[in-house]
Write a protein that holds these residues in place. Structure first.
Motif, PDB file in Angstrom:
ATOM      1  N   THR A   1       6.040  30.061  -3.461  1.00 44.36           N
ATOM      2  CA  THR A   1       5.287  28.831  -3.193  1.00 44.36           C
ATOM      3  C   THR A   1       5.336  28.532  -1.702  1.00 44.36           C
ATOM      4  OG1 THR A   1       4.985  26.538  -3.922  1.00 44.36           O
ATOM      5  CG2 THR A   1       7.250  27.220  -3.488  1.00 44.36           C
TER       6      THR A   1
ATOM      7  N   TRP B   1       1.052  24.260  -0.253  1.00 45.44           N
ATOM      8  CA  TRP B   1       0.560  24.139  -1.638  1.00 45.44           C
ATOM      9  C   TRP B   1       1.155  22.896  -2.291  1.00 45.44           C
ATOM     10  CZ3 TRP B   1       1.763  23.427  -6.649  1.00 45.44           C
ATOM     11  CH2 TRP B   1       0.792  23.751  -7.618  1.00 45.44           C
TER      12      TRP B   1
ATOM     13  N   ARG C   1      -1.138  19.789  -3.519  1.00 43.68           N
ATOM     14  CA  ARG C   1      -1.365  19.576  -4.960  1.00 43.68           C
ATOM     15  C   ARG C   1      -0.563  18.426  -5.549  1.00 43.68           C
ATOM     16  NH1 ARG C   1      -4.432  23.664  -7.559  1.00 43.68           N
ATOM     17  NH2 ARG C   1      -5.202  24.992  -5.900  1.00 43.68           N
TER      18      ARG C   1
ATOM     19  N   CYS D   1       9.698  10.709 -19.331  1.00 45.84           N
ATOM     20  CA  CYS D   1       9.561   9.947 -18.076  1.00 45.84           C
ATOM     21  C   CYS D   1       9.213   8.482 -18.335  1.00 45.84           C
ATOM     22  CB  CYS D   1       8.491  10.559 -17.187  1.00 45.84           C
ATOM     23  SG  CYS D   1       8.859  12.217 -16.633  1.00 45.84           S
TER      24      CYS D   1
ATOM     25  N   ARG E   1       7.622  28.466 -10.717  1.00 45.61           N
ATOM     26  CA  ARG E   1       7.099  27.655  -9.607  1.00 45.61           C
ATOM     27  C   ARG E   1       6.260  26.476 -10.083  1.00 45.61           C
ATOM     28  NH1 ARG E   1       2.343  31.359  -6.823  1.00 45.61           N
ATOM     29  NH2 ARG E   1       0.967  31.465  -8.634  1.00 45.61           N
TER      30      ARG E   1
ATOM     31  N   MET F   1       6.285  23.277 -19.149  1.00 47.28           N
ATOM     32  CA  MET F   1       5.150  22.344 -19.057  1.00 47.28           C
ATOM     33  C   MET F   1       3.837  23.090 -18.864  1.00 47.28           C
ATOM     34  SD  MET F   1       4.610  19.135 -16.492  1.00 47.28           S
ATOM     35  CE  MET F   1       4.324  20.140 -15.056  1.00 47.28           C
TER      36      MET F   1
ATOM     37  N   GLY G   1       0.958  22.206 -17.071  1.00 48.77           N
ATOM     38  CA  GLY G   1       0.631  21.204 -16.054  1.00 48.77           C
ATOM     39  C   GLY G   1      -0.772  20.646 -16.172  1.00 48.77           C
ATOM     40  N   ARG G   2      -1.735  21.533 -16.451  1.00 44.98           N
ATOM     41  CA  ARG G   2      -3.130  21.055 -16.505  1.00 44.98           C
ATOM     42  C   ARG G   2      -3.339  20.078 -17.650  1.00 44.98           C
ATOM     43  NH1 ARG G   2      -6.625  26.493 -14.998  1.00 44.98           N
ATOM     44  NH2 ARG G   2      -5.271  27.013 -13.269  1.00 44.98           N
TER      45      ARG G   2
ATOM     46  N   HIS H   1       4.138   5.476 -12.278  1.00 41.57           N
ATOM     47  CA  HIS H   1       5.088   6.590 -12.364  1.00 41.57           C
ATOM     48  C   HIS H   1       4.788   7.575 -11.239  1.00 41.57           C
ATOM     49  CE1 HIS H   1       7.588   9.753 -13.752  1.00 41.57           C
ATOM     50  NE2 HIS H   1       6.628  10.486 -14.288  1.00 41.57           N
TER      51      HIS H   1
ATOM     52  N   ALA I   1       4.671  10.898 -10.389  1.00 47.82           N
ATOM     53  CA  ALA I   1       4.682  12.294 -10.840  1.00 47.82           C
ATOM     54  C   ALA I   1       3.946  13.184  -9.848  1.00 47.82           C
ATOM     55  CB  ALA I   1       4.038  12.419 -12.219  1.00 47.82           C
ATOM     56  N   ASN I   2       2.837  12.671  -9.339  1.00 49.54           N
ATOM     57  CA  ASN I   2       1.970  13.481  -8.496  1.00 49.54           C
ATOM     58  C   ASN I   2       1.052  12.500  -7.763  1.00 49.54           C
ATOM     59  OD1 ASN I   2      -0.225  15.005  -7.519  1.00 49.54           O
ATOM     60  ND2 ASN I   2      -0.018  16.519  -9.169  1.00 49.54           N
TER      61      ASN I   2
ATOM     62  N   ARG J   1      -1.781  12.894  -6.620  1.00 46.19           N
ATOM     63  CA  ARG J   1      -3.184  12.979  -7.091  1.00 46.19           C
ATOM     64  C   ARG J   1      -3.385  12.151  -8.355  1.00 46.19           C
ATOM     65  NH1 ARG J   1      -3.205  18.881  -7.992  1.00 46.19           N
ATOM     66  NH2 ARG J   1      -5.174  18.606  -9.070  1.00 46.19           N
TER      67      ARG J   1
ATOM     68  N   ASN K   1       9.206  13.788  -8.822  1.00 46.91           N
ATOM     69  CA  ASN K   1       9.181  13.087 -10.108  1.00 46.91           C
ATOM     70  C   ASN K   1      10.616  12.975 -10.628  1.00 46.91           C
ATOM     71  OD1 ASN K   1       8.943  12.295 -12.762  1.00 46.91           O
ATOM     72  ND2 ASN K   1       7.294  13.725 -13.266  1.00 46.91           N
TER      73      ASN K   1
HETATM   74  O1  UT7 Z   1       5.991  12.936 -15.875  1.00 43.45           O
HETATM   75  C1  UT7 Z   1       5.032  13.851 -16.273  1.00 43.45           C
HETATM   76  C2  UT7 Z   1       5.368  15.174 -15.695  1.00 43.45           C
HETATM   77  N1  UT7 Z   1       4.360  16.085 -15.324  1.00 43.45           N
HETATM   78  C3  UT7 Z   1       3.234  15.841 -14.607  1.00 43.45           C
HETATM   79  O2  UT7 Z   1       2.849  14.764 -14.317  1.00 43.45           O
HETATM   80  C4  UT7 Z   1       2.482  17.069 -14.176  1.00 43.45           C
HETATM   81  C5  UT7 Z   1       0.985  16.914 -14.287  1.00 43.45           C
HETATM   82  N2  UT7 Z   1       0.314  18.075 -13.713  1.00 43.45           N
HETATM   83  C6  UT7 Z   1       0.194  18.268 -12.378  1.00 43.45           C
HETATM   84  O3  UT7 Z   1       0.659  17.458 -11.602  1.00 43.45           O
HETATM   85  C7  UT7 Z   1      -0.567  19.472 -11.888  1.00 43.45           C
HETATM   86  O4  UT7 Z   1      -1.236  20.074 -12.971  1.00 43.45           O
HETATM   87  C8  UT7 Z   1       0.334  20.520 -11.184  1.00 43.45           C
HETATM   88  C9  UT7 Z   1       0.846  19.973  -9.860  1.00 43.45           C
HETATM   89  C10 UT7 Z   1       1.501  20.896 -12.081  1.00 43.45           C
HETATM   90  C11 UT7 Z   1      -0.457  21.794 -10.890  1.00 43.45           C
HETATM   91  O5  UT7 Z   1      -1.559  21.495 -10.079  1.00 43.45           O
HETATM   92  P1  UT7 Z   1      -2.991  22.076 -10.431  1.00 43.45           P
HETATM   93  O6  UT7 Z   1      -3.890  21.698  -9.325  1.00 43.45           O
HETATM   94  O7  UT7 Z   1      -3.318  21.615 -11.815  1.00 43.45           O
HETATM   95  O8  UT7 Z   1      -2.741  23.612 -10.387  1.00 43.45           O
HETATM   96  P2  UT7 Z   1      -2.959  24.671 -11.544  1.00 43.45           P
HETATM   97  O9  UT7 Z   1      -1.927  24.522 -12.600  1.00 43.45           O
HETATM   98  O10 UT7 Z   1      -4.406  24.628 -11.958  1.00 43.45           O
HETATM   99  O11 UT7 Z   1      -2.677  26.009 -10.789  1.00 43.45           O
HETATM  100  C12 UT7 Z   1      -3.537  26.457  -9.742  1.00 43.45           C
HETATM  101  C13 UT7 Z   1      -2.923  27.727  -9.167  1.00 43.45           C
HETATM  102  C14 UT7 Z   1      -2.500  28.737 -10.216  1.00 43.45           C
HETATM  103  O12 UT7 Z   1      -2.799  30.007  -9.744  1.00 43.45           O
HETATM  104  P3  UT7 Z   1      -4.094  30.800 -10.270  1.00 43.45           P
HETATM  105  O13 UT7 Z   1      -3.925  30.915 -11.749  1.00 43.45           O
HETATM  106  O14 UT7 Z   1      -5.275  29.925  -9.886  1.00 43.45           O
HETATM  107  O15 UT7 Z   1      -4.023  32.083  -9.524  1.00 43.45           O
HETATM  108  C15 UT7 Z   1      -1.006  28.576 -10.290  1.00 43.45           C
HETATM  109  O16 UT7 Z   1      -0.355  29.768 -10.674  1.00 43.45           O
HETATM  110  O17 UT7 Z   1      -1.735  27.390  -8.433  1.00 43.45           O
HETATM  111  C16 UT7 Z   1      -0.677  28.243  -8.870  1.00 43.45           C
HETATM  112  N3  UT7 Z   1       0.575  27.524  -8.705  1.00 43.45           N
HETATM  113  C17 UT7 Z   1       1.273  27.511  -7.570  1.00 43.45           C
HETATM  114  N4  UT7 Z   1       1.046  28.100  -6.384  1.00 43.45           N
HETATM  115  C18 UT7 Z   1       1.941  27.885  -5.413  1.00 43.45           C
HETATM  116  C19 UT7 Z   1       1.222  26.756  -9.628  1.00 43.45           C
HETATM  117  N5  UT7 Z   1       2.347  26.251  -9.070  1.00 43.45           N
HETATM  118  C20 UT7 Z   1       2.399  26.719  -7.803  1.00 43.45           C
HETATM  119  C21 UT7 Z   1       3.300  26.551  -6.738  1.00 43.45           C
HETATM  120  N6  UT7 Z   1       3.034  27.146  -5.564  1.00 43.45           N
HETATM  121  N7  UT7 Z   1       4.424  25.794  -6.845  1.00 43.45           N
END
Ligand code: UT7
Length: 335
Positions: A35, A39, A43, A119, A158, A215, A217-218, A252, A254-255, A257, A282
């Motif tokens: 990572t 990124w 994100r 959470c 990651r 998790m 994430g999406r 909360h 978490a993110n 965004r 978070n």
């Molecule tokens: O209290 C509740 C707890 N949880 C949450 O609130 C989490 C809610 N979800 C999120 O905040 C977001 O979905 C995340 C931050 C987890 C992920 O962000 P995203 O913009 O939805 O990314 P994504 O899951 O669509 O992944 C996009 C790309 C993927 O690669 P490919 O498949 O496009 O090649 C992931 O493998 O980013 C990749 N990726 C990373 N890259 C670098 C995922 N994690 C990482 C990372 N560093 N740490």
């Protein structure tokens, strides 16, 4: 579940927080997983988080928060007859973190139990304490929200490792002569629970010998953006208030965004929103009290301020509360 206070005045009279000393930056985590700081910031908005050391557990960070809340309320452990600890990372399943803390604090009259709602735990716990006090079962409650998710993360994943941090907060709740909670809205959707799991952590461990947070994430992101808005709108409507009247919005953390999405949809001015996910990530049940503490440090929790809090997380669960803040009077009391 939804309800308004109907004139029963129960408020927060003490607030304390604590985070571990160890700061973990995005670059630190890049040594474990593939990572980058860019990124993670882009994100999630997270720059760094706090994490316990290997010889620490939840109560090591929750107790200082609890002590600070008691001191802030001008209360002693003997004044507390209810101690609820919202957490998914207790020191162990039993004895509960709450019973251990009640013992260490010397709160000998307190009923003590842990509450599991991911959470959203802190939101559920303050609603429960409110109900206990309103029913006359409790006179003064200590509600702790805290987690050390670093202890259950997969340090090779990651997609989760970069999101979470450790932290705890606590509040004292009791009857107040002005202000207080106006209403709550809480909900759960176990059908979506599969998207944020800690498999192997309970009696179904035969299906998952490994025990780490997992998790999608999406899917959690979609859920979060929906309920952060719907829950806030529901509690405002129940209490006959509008978003324009809200002085401090405590979502909360978490993110960034997800927070930005809720702020946009709800129509809260960004300057009324508390954001500290950049510093703490978070922290699960610690998230809302840590944000409340930052709002107070910034001078935003003035007497009478209308504060809207919304949490969401594993379960899946969500919860909102609306409170008119009761600040200490010039004489130091709250009523
Ligand atoms: O209290 C509740 C707890 N949880 C949450 O609130 C989490 C809610 N979800 C999120 O905040 C977001 O979905 C995340 C931050 C987890 C992920 O962000 P995203 O913009 O939805 O990314 P994504 O899951 O669509 O992944 C996009 C790309 C993927 O690669 P490919 O498949 O496009 O090649 C992931 O493998 O980013 C990749 N990726 C990373 N890259 C670098 C995922 N994690 C990482 C990372 N560093 N740490």
């Amino acid at each position: 579940m939804i309800g308004s206070a109907n004139g029963t005045r129960i408020g927060i009279t003490g607030l304390g927080v604590h985070v571990p000393e160890r700061v973990v930056t995005n670059d630190d985590l890049a040594q474990y997983v593939d990572t980058t700081d860019e990124w993670i910031v882009d994100r999630t908005g997270i720059h760094e988080r706090r994490m316990i050391t290997e010889d620490q557990a939840l109560t090591d960070i929750a107790l200082p928060a609890a002590r600070a809340a008691l001191e802030d309320a001008g209360a002693t452990p003997d004044d507390i007859d209810l101690l609820i600890c919202a957490t998914v990372t207790p020191d162990m399943m039993f004895p509960t973190a709450s019973a251990l803390m009640a013992n260490t604090l010397g709160a000998e009259k307190a009923a003590a139990y842990d509450l599991l709602a991911g959470c959203t735990g802190f939101m559920y716990a303050i609603a429960q304490a409110y109900g206990m006090i309103a029913a006359g079962l409790s006179r003064r409650a200590l509600v702790v929200g805290g987690d050390v998710l670093s202890s259950i993360l997969d340090w090779t994943d990651r997609s989760t490792l970069v999101l979470f941090g450790d932290g705890a907060g606590a509040v004292v709740m009791e009857p107040v002569d002005h202000g207080g909670f106006l209403g709550f809205e809480l909900g759960a959707d176990g059908g979506g629970g599969v998207h944020l799991q800690y498999p192997g952590s309970g009696s179904r461990k035969f299906e998952n010998p490994e025990s780490m947070l997992r998790m999608n994430g999406r899917e959690v992101y979609k859920f979060a953006t929906r309920v952060m808005v719907s829950s806030a709108e529901a509690v405002l409507a129940e209490c006959g208030r509008t978003i324009d009247e809200v002085d401090v919005y405590v979502p909360h953390q978490a993110n960034k965004r997800i927070i930005d999405h809720a702020v946009g949809k709800l129509g809260v001015p960004p300057e009324r929103t508390v954001v500290n996910v950049d510093r703490f990530g978070n922290t699960s049940s610690g998230s809302i009290p840590l944000a409340l503490a930052d709002a107070r440090t910034d001078g935003r929790l003035r007497d009478g301020a209308l504060v809207l809090m919304t949490g969401m997380g594993a379960g899946l669960t969500w919860g909102s509360a609306l409170i008119e803040w009761t600040a200490p009077s010039a004489s130091g009391g709250r009523g």
